[in-house]
Scaffold this motif. Sequence first.
Motif, PDB file in Angstrom:
ATOM      1  N   ALA A   1       0.934  -1.289  -0.318  1.00 60.44           N
ATOM      2  CA  ALA A   1      -0.015  -0.095   0.013  1.00 60.44           C
ATOM      3  C   ALA A   1       0.989   1.275  -0.151  1.00 60.44           C
TER       4      ALA A   1
ATOM      5  N   ASN B   1      -1.343   8.668  -4.331  1.00 61.11           N
ATOM      6  CA  ASN B   1      -2.374   7.808  -3.984  1.00 61.11           C
ATOM      7  C   ASN B   1      -3.246   6.998  -5.332  1.00 61.11           C
TER       8      ASN B   1
ATOM      9  N   PRO C   1      -3.344  -0.229  -3.474  1.00 65.48           N
ATOM     10  CA  PRO C   1      -4.295   0.467  -2.707  1.00 65.48           C
ATOM     11  C   PRO C   1      -3.348   1.440  -1.958  1.00 65.48           C
TER      12      PRO C   1
ATOM     13  N   VAL D   1      -9.102   8.519  -2.228  1.00 63.84           N
ATOM     14  CA  VAL D   1      -9.162   7.362  -1.759  1.00 63.84           C
ATOM     15  C   VAL D   1     -10.551   7.031  -1.476  1.00 63.84           C
TER      16      VAL D   1
ATOM     17  N   GLY E   1      -8.685   1.761  -1.100  1.00 62.25           N
ATOM     18  CA  GLY E   1      -7.693   1.660   0.251  1.00 62.25           C
ATOM     19  C   GLY E   1      -8.537   2.111   1.492  1.00 62.25           C
TER      20      GLY E   1
END
Length: 369
Positions: free
Chosen positions: A269, A283, A292, A305, A311
Motif C-alpha cells: 500500500a 494515491n 491501494p 481514496v 484503500g
Amino acid sequence: MKILVLNWQDLANPQSGGAEIHLHEIFGRLARRGHTVHALVSGWPGAPARARADGMEIHRTGGRNTFSLAAPAYYRKHLASEPWDVVVEDLNKVPLFTPYWVRRPLVLLVHHLFGATAFREASVPFAAATWLLERPIPRVYHGLGTQAVSESTADDLVSRGLRRSDITVIHNGVDLAFFSPDPSLPRLAEPTFLYVGRLKKYKRIDLAVEAVHLLKERGHPARLRIAGRGDDEVNLRALVERLGVSDRVSFEGFVSEERKRELLRTSWANVLPSPKEGWGITNVEAGACGTPAVAADSPGLRESVVHGETGLLVSYGDASALADALASLTAERVARLGAGARRFAEGLSWDRAADRTEAHLAEVSTRPR
C-alpha cells in the motif's frame, strides 16, 4: 491560445512535487496541441535562466524564497508586452497577487492552501507570514475564473469568501499507460508499505514510522520504504533510530519515475498520513499500478481514496489507527482493494484534465476584459 503560467517551480527544480507534475502534465499537453505556453518559475543555484521542457518555454527568476518579489519585475521587463490570451497563477505556496500587476485575463489555479497547517511545517515567523499572506485571497482574487484540483480545495476557497460559481473543479490525472499493473513483478512477500514524496514535516511521515514501530511491538511483520528527499529527513532518520526500527524502515532517497513505479507495484500500500493535501496524487498513481492506499481522512486525501474500495482512510494523527489499518491488509485484501484502485484511476487521466483545463481557459480568454 497564448498562455502564461506562473508557478513557484518547474519539474526540474530539486524541490519539485505534485504541483510541478500538474504543471508539466497539463500545460505540456496544451503546448503539444498547438497552444503557445510559457512558464515563469523560480530558479535554484546553477539553474539556467531559460529552458524548454514538454513544449513549454521556461523562464526562471529569483529563488525559492524570493520568487514573489522577482516574478513581477521579470514579468514587467520581459513578458508584459506579449499578447497573452490568458495568464494562469498556479497558487501552491503563497499567492503572487497577480491581479495587482497582470492586466490580462487571469485564472487562479489552486492546489491547496496551508491555513493553520503552515505552523506544523515552518517556524512561527514563516508560518505566520504564510497565514497572513493567504488572508487577502478572497478580496484580491474576487470574481476571477478559478480552478481547484479537488472539492476539498473548492470548499476551502468558498469558506474563505470566494464565490462557488467562480470555481471549476478539475481533478488531477494520472498517466494510465505508465502507471499500470505488471503481473510479472510480484509484491514483496512481507507486508511492505511505501511513502513517496517530499520529506516535509507537515506531511507527518513520522506517523508511518510510529505505526511500523507499533506493529513491531505487536509482533506483526511490516516494513516501510520512504522515497524522496527533503529537510525533514534528518528528523525522520533520528526517529527511526530512537524507535529501534532501522531494520524495518529504509530510505530510498530521490527516485526516478521508473523506480517509483517499481516501488508502487511491489508495495502492499501507499501511505500518506498528511493533514491536508490538494489531491494526493501518489494515491492515484499507486491505484493505477493496482496498489491501494492508506491515508489520513483529511481534506483532499478523502477524494483520492475511496474508503473500503480503493484503500483505507484513518483518523489523522492517530498512529495506532494507522498501524491497525496496515495490519488489516492481508494479501487477499490488498489484491481486492488494488483492483478497485485501478478501476478508480481509470476514470482519471491527464488527457481528461487537460481537456477541461483547455475549455476553461478558452472560456475565460473570451470574457470581456
